[in-house]
Design a protein around this motif. Structure first.
Motif, short mmCIF file in Angstrom:
data_model
loop_
_atom_site.label_atom_id
_atom_site.label_comp_id
_atom_site.label_asym_id
_atom_site.label_seq_id
_atom_site.Cartn_x
_atom_site.Cartn_y
_atom_site.Cartn_z
N ALA A 118 0.83 -1.21 0.00
CA ALA A 118 0.00 0.00 0.00
C ALA A 118 0.87 1.26 0.00
CB ALA A 118 -0.93 0.00 1.21
N VAL A 119 1.96 1.24 0.74
CA VAL A 119 2.87 2.40 0.76
C VAL A 119 3.56 2.54 -0.60
CG1 VAL A 119 4.98 3.31 1.79
CG2 VAL A 119 3.21 2.34 3.25
N ILE A 120 4.00 1.43 -1.18
CA ILE A 120 4.64 1.48 -2.49
C ILE A 120 3.67 2.03 -3.54
CG2 ILE A 120 5.65 0.07 -4.33
CD1 ILE A 120 7.52 0.45 -1.99
N ASP A 121 2.40 1.63 -3.45
CA ASP A 121 1.40 2.15 -4.38
C ASP A 121 1.24 3.67 -4.25
OD1 ASP A 121 0.90 -0.31 -5.49
OD2 ASP A 121 -0.86 -0.73 -4.24
N GLN A 122 1.28 4.16 -3.02
CA GLN A 122 1.17 5.61 -2.79
C GLN A 122 2.36 6.33 -3.43
OE1 GLN A 122 -1.00 7.60 -1.04
NE2 GLN A 122 -2.40 6.01 -0.37
N LEU A 123 3.55 5.74 -3.31
CA LEU A 123 4.75 6.36 -3.88
C LEU A 123 4.72 6.33 -5.41
CD1 LEU A 123 7.42 4.89 -1.44
CD2 LEU A 123 6.54 7.22 -1.49
N LYS A 124 4.31 5.19 -5.97
CA LYS A 124 4.26 5.08 -7.43
C LYS A 124 3.21 6.01 -8.03
CE LYS A 124 6.00 0.53 -8.51
NZ LYS A 124 5.70 -0.72 -9.18
N ALA A 125 2.11 6.21 -7.34
CA ALA A 125 1.06 7.09 -7.85
C ALA A 125 1.55 8.52 -7.98
CB ALA A 125 -0.16 7.03 -6.93
N ARG A 126 2.60 8.88 -7.22
CA ARG A 126 3.15 10.24 -7.26
C ARG A 126 4.51 10.30 -7.96
NH1 ARG A 126 -0.20 9.12 -3.55
NH2 ARG A 126 -1.65 10.65 -2.76
N ASP A 127 4.88 9.23 -8.66
CA ASP A 127 6.16 9.12 -9.38
C ASP A 127 7.36 9.36 -8.48
OD1 ASP A 127 5.12 8.43 -11.84
OD2 ASP A 127 4.82 10.52 -12.43
N LEU A 128 7.27 8.94 -7.24
CA LEU A 128 8.40 9.03 -6.30
C LEU A 128 9.11 7.68 -6.34
CD1 LEU A 128 6.53 10.80 -3.39
CD2 LEU A 128 8.12 11.83 -5.00
N GLU A 129 10.16 7.61 -7.14
CA GLU A 129 10.82 6.33 -7.36
C GLU A 129 12.23 6.28 -6.82
OE1 GLU A 129 10.46 5.45 -11.47
OE2 GLU A 129 8.29 5.26 -11.37
N ARG A 130 12.68 7.32 -6.17
CA ARG A 130 14.03 7.31 -5.59
C ARG A 130 13.90 6.75 -4.17
NH1 ARG A 130 18.19 12.23 -4.95
NH2 ARG A 130 19.95 10.94 -4.33
N LEU A 131 13.81 5.45 -4.09
CA LEU A 131 13.44 4.75 -2.87
C LEU A 131 14.55 3.82 -2.42
CD1 LEU A 131 11.16 3.93 -0.84
CD2 LEU A 131 10.52 2.20 -2.50
N SER A 132 14.83 3.85 -1.12
CA SER A 132 15.77 2.89 -0.52
C SER A 132 15.00 2.10 0.52
CB SER A 132 16.93 3.61 0.16
OG SER A 132 17.65 4.37 -0.76
#
Length: 124
Positions: free
Chosen positions: A104-118
């Motif tokens: 669910a958190v990853i979906d929130q990030l992808k929906a906003r094009d926030l892909e610089r994730l560690s």
């Protein structure tokens, strides 16, 4: 006329041995990839300031934290809306947390094009 039932591979083996000798000889002269380069100095430009990172945590009970402040999954979306795409995000998830919370958190990030994730893990 004599019938040939076999292929003579001796010339092929000779050529392969010569090629192997050439490769091994030239390989010893190849540098290890270390180039001595002295970089020039620059006085005119400043270093860009790094973007502050954002830390998202999920504990074993599935509670969500944004920079150590507890919040709900619904409240996470509006907090992520104003972030730049280049913002580094660190995700800490407890090993006992439910996987669906992580997704669910990853979906929130992808929906906003926030892909610089560690995603932080620990070594055994």
């Amino acid at each position: 006329m004599k019938r040939m039932d076999q292929i003579n591979v001796i010339p092929f083996i000779d050529i392969m041995l010569v090629l192997l000798a050439i490769v091994l000889t030239t390989a010893t002269f190849i540098s290890e990839g270390r180039l001595e380069i002295r970089l020039p100095e620059s006085k005119g430009q400043n270093q860009p300031e790094p973007l502050p990172s954002l830390e998202i945590g999920i504990d074993a009970k599935g509670d969500l934290f944004l920079d150590a402040v507890p919040l709900t999954l619904d409240a996470l979306g509006p907090r992520l809306d104003g972030l730049a795409r280049e913002t580094p995000i660190v995700l800490r998830v407890d090993a006992a947390a439910r996987f669906e919370r992580f997704v669910a958190v990853i979906d929130q990030l992808k929906a906003r094009d926030l892909e610089r994730l560690s995603i932080l893990t620990r070594r055994p």
